[in-house]
Design an enzyme around this catalytic site. Structure first.
Site, PDB file in Angstrom:
ATOM      1  N   GLY A   1       4.871  -0.694  -3.897  1.00  0.00           N
ATOM      2  CA  GLY A   1       4.069   0.242  -3.063  1.00  0.00           C
ATOM      3  C   GLY A   1       2.649   0.683  -3.836  1.00  0.00           C
ATOM      4  O   GLY A   1       3.224   1.286  -5.511  1.00  0.00           O
ATOM      5  N   HIS A   2       2.136   1.651  -3.037  1.00  0.00           N
ATOM      6  CA  HIS A   2       1.506   3.213  -3.794  1.00  0.00           C
ATOM      7  C   HIS A   2       1.797   4.377  -3.627  1.00  0.00           C
ATOM      8  O   HIS A   2       0.817   5.181  -4.164  1.00  0.00           O
ATOM      9  CB  HIS A   2       0.112   3.047  -3.123  1.00  0.00           C
ATOM     10  CG  HIS A   2      -0.674   1.988  -3.207  1.00  0.00           C
ATOM     11  ND1 HIS A   2      -1.873   1.301  -3.507  1.00  0.00           N
ATOM     12  CD2 HIS A   2      -0.475  -0.216  -3.927  1.00  0.00           C
ATOM     13  CE1 HIS A   2      -2.381   0.333  -3.409  1.00  0.00           C
ATOM     14  NE2 HIS A   2      -1.301  -0.544  -3.844  1.00  0.00           N
ATOM     15  N   GLY A   3       3.206   4.357  -3.957  1.00  0.00           N
ATOM     16  CA  GLY A   3       4.011   5.935  -3.593  1.00  0.00           C
ATOM     17  C   GLY A   3       3.436   6.365  -1.876  1.00  0.00           C
ATOM     18  O   GLY A   3       3.190   5.814  -1.097  1.00  0.00           O
TER      19      GLY A   3
ATOM     20  N   ASP B   1       0.750  -1.135   0.396  1.00  0.00           N
ATOM     21  CA  ASP B   1       0.229   0.090   0.513  1.00  0.00           C
ATOM     22  C   ASP B   1       0.938   1.272   0.256  1.00  0.00           C
ATOM     23  O   ASP B   1       2.363   1.155  -0.548  1.00  0.00           O
ATOM     24  CB  ASP B   1      -0.875  -0.456   1.324  1.00  0.00           C
ATOM     25  CG  ASP B   1      -2.027   0.422   1.005  1.00  0.00           C
ATOM     26  OD1 ASP B   1      -2.410   1.913   0.248  1.00  0.00           O
ATOM     27  OD2 ASP B   1      -3.573   0.086   1.116  1.00  0.00           O
TER      28      ASP B   1
ATOM     29  N   THR C   1       0.994   4.654  -7.989  1.00  0.00           N
ATOM     30  CA  THR C   1       1.688   6.077  -7.990  1.00  0.00           C
ATOM     31  C   THR C   1       2.772   7.036  -7.765  1.00  0.00           C
ATOM     32  O   THR C   1       3.696   5.784  -6.902  1.00  0.00           O
ATOM     33  CB  THR C   1       0.317   6.845  -7.051  1.00  0.00           C
ATOM     34  OG1 THR C   1      -0.102   6.747  -5.648  1.00  0.00           O
ATOM     35  CG2 THR C   1      -0.996   7.041  -8.100  1.00  0.00           C
TER      36      THR C   1
END
Length: 473
Positions: A304-306, A282, A336
């Site tokens: 991950g998601h930044g 995440d 992202t």
């Protein structure tokens, strides 16, 4: 005759003086030997000491008053409180006992030594009554139970430090949540009481997945050197904390592990995160409502998601976030890059945010503002929003796979004060163009690709921070 008596008197005085000097020397040497033995006793882990509480006044070599000694050299090793460190025996009570002893002494050190694996269940290192400036020295490995019987339903955190003034967690040790049993067996990402009950009946883990390590209601918090891996959910969380420093920290979980944020901040101020490596499923860093004066720099993120601010404003709540700096960060293979995400229907504001010197590699969408964030199957249009303003993007470079920039802002409260300079992003495959909706600001330099959809200046009839007063309260 008189001369002879004088000679005998002089000789007697000489012998007496020599005897007294010798006795003094012997006592000094004996005291040194005792001091040396005391130092060795305080550091050695002899079998006879296992499971026995040591007196804080007899285990340390110190010549001052007891109060001075207690604040300068109080060391509490979990092995001395019954911990086995074999990776199979439940060492929870030994950790609780060692903490209870350390908690009574200002500046005390609780030691989790290297070379051992400690199985520890849910535990709270709390303290409104704790003395300040406790040091938790983690050099060994702590692992979580993987049987459902060790967990009650609805437990939100595994290891928690709460209501402390001056707490340092340091060392080269590892905290292993052994989270794969949660990722695959848990019925939902967050779970409900019903989920937990049905899961227990099936012999699986509870539906509510805990945060691995949480700090709550504390000030003067330092986390440095340690690794958290395979977290059940979030790796490291700070909630209602001030004056926080995280450095040389590693979060390590697979990219497909659900909801395993690296570092989560909520209602916390004056936080610095640097020189850390965050790999998770995440957000590498998640910044939530109530956060201000946050500095994230020299961080390696991916997978991950930044790094995200939000999501904010869910269920018509107010969110206030300001003075956020993210700089000198490398991201690779993330969903992202730097993102702000808010729900429709919320209130409050996000302002004074700077993203600078961000290197992205193989990132889907490097620059994102999404004021239509929705985790449900469908979300209704709302007439209010969390306002987003004064967001700067400086020197954002690298490669992307889907879209270089995505600004989806509110019809009611458009994004204002967005500035971009030295943005150079290259696609690694065919990709979509930058997207803008109700986004206003300034291109300070040409961008690659051109982000010409950004509207210049301010929106007509713009409201200047309608929620700023409420965020000051």
């Amino acid at each position: 005759m008189a001369a002879a008596c004088n000679n005998l008197t002089s000789l007697a005085l000489t012998v007496l003086t020599a005897f007294l000097l010798g006795s003094s020397s012997f006592e000094t040497c004996s005291a040194r030997d005792q001091t040396k033995h005391s130092i060795q006793s305080s550091t050695a882990h002899e079998p006879s000491l296992q499971g026995r509480k040591l007196s804080k006044f007899t285990s340390y070599a110190y010549s001052g008053a007891p109060e001075e000694m207690a604040t300068s050299s109080a060391i509490f090793n979990v092995l001395s409180y019954g911990a086995k460190g074999d990776g199979r025996t439940d060492d929870t009570k030994a950790f609780e006992a060692a903490w209870a002893a350390a908690c009574k002494i200002e500046g005390a050190t609780m030691v989790v030594p290297s070379g051992s694996v400690f199985l520890v269940g849910p535990i709270s290192f709390s303290g409104p009554t704790c003395q300040p400036n406790i040091l938790f020295q983690l050099d060994g490995k702590i692992i979580a139970p993987t049987n459902s019987g060790a967990w009650g339903s609805g437990i939100l955190q595994w290891l928690e430090f709460s209501k402390l003034k001056g707490i340092t967690l340091t060392g080269k040790g590892i905290i292993d949540g052994q989270g794969s049993v949660w990722w695959h067996d848990a019925p939902s990402s967050y779970g409900t009481a019903d989920d937990s009950a049905s899961s227990e009946l099936k012999g699986n883990m509870p539906g509510t997945k805990p945060t691995a390590l949480r700090f709550y209601g504390s000030s003067g918090v330092t986390v440095t050197g340690i690794t958290i891996q395979n977290s059940q959910q979030t790796h490291l969380k700070f909630d209602d904390c001030t004056a926080v420093q995280v450095s040389d920290f590693t979060a390590s979980s697979p990219g497909d592990s659900p909801n395993t944020d690296g570092i989560h901040l909520q209602n916390s101020q004056d936080v610095t995160i640097y020189s850390s490596t965050l790999a998770c499923g995440d957000d590498c860093v998640s910044i939530q409502t109530g956060c201000s004066n946050i500095d994230v720099h020299n961080v390696n993120c991916g997978p991950g998601h930044g790094i995200s601010i939000g999501s904010l404003g869910k269920d018509n709540t107010k969110a206030c976030v300001s003075k956020i700096t993210v700089r000198d960060v490398t991201m690779h293979d993330t969903m992202t890059g730097v993102r702000i995400k808010t729900w429709q229907g919320g209130s409050g504001l996000v302002q004074q945010v700077t993203f600078s010197n961000i290197q992205v590699n193989n990132v889907k969408s490097p620059i994102v503002i999404d004021q239509y964030y929705c985790e449900k199957s469908s979300c209704h249009n709302e007439s209010s929003a969390v306002q987003v303003s004064n967001i700067a993007y400086v020197n954002i470079r690298g490669t992307y796979t889907e879209q270089p920039a995505h600004f989806a802002c509110s019809d009611i409260l458009p994004c204002t004060g967005i500035s971009l300079s030295t943005v150079a992003l290259k696609p690694v495959q065919s990709a979509t163009q930058p997207f803008c909706w109700e986004a206003y600001g300034e291109l300070k330099t040409a961008t690659d690709p051109p982000i010409n959809c950004l509207r210049r200046g301010m929106p007509p009839n713009a409201k200047s921070h309608p929620y700023s007063d409420s965020c000051q309260n």
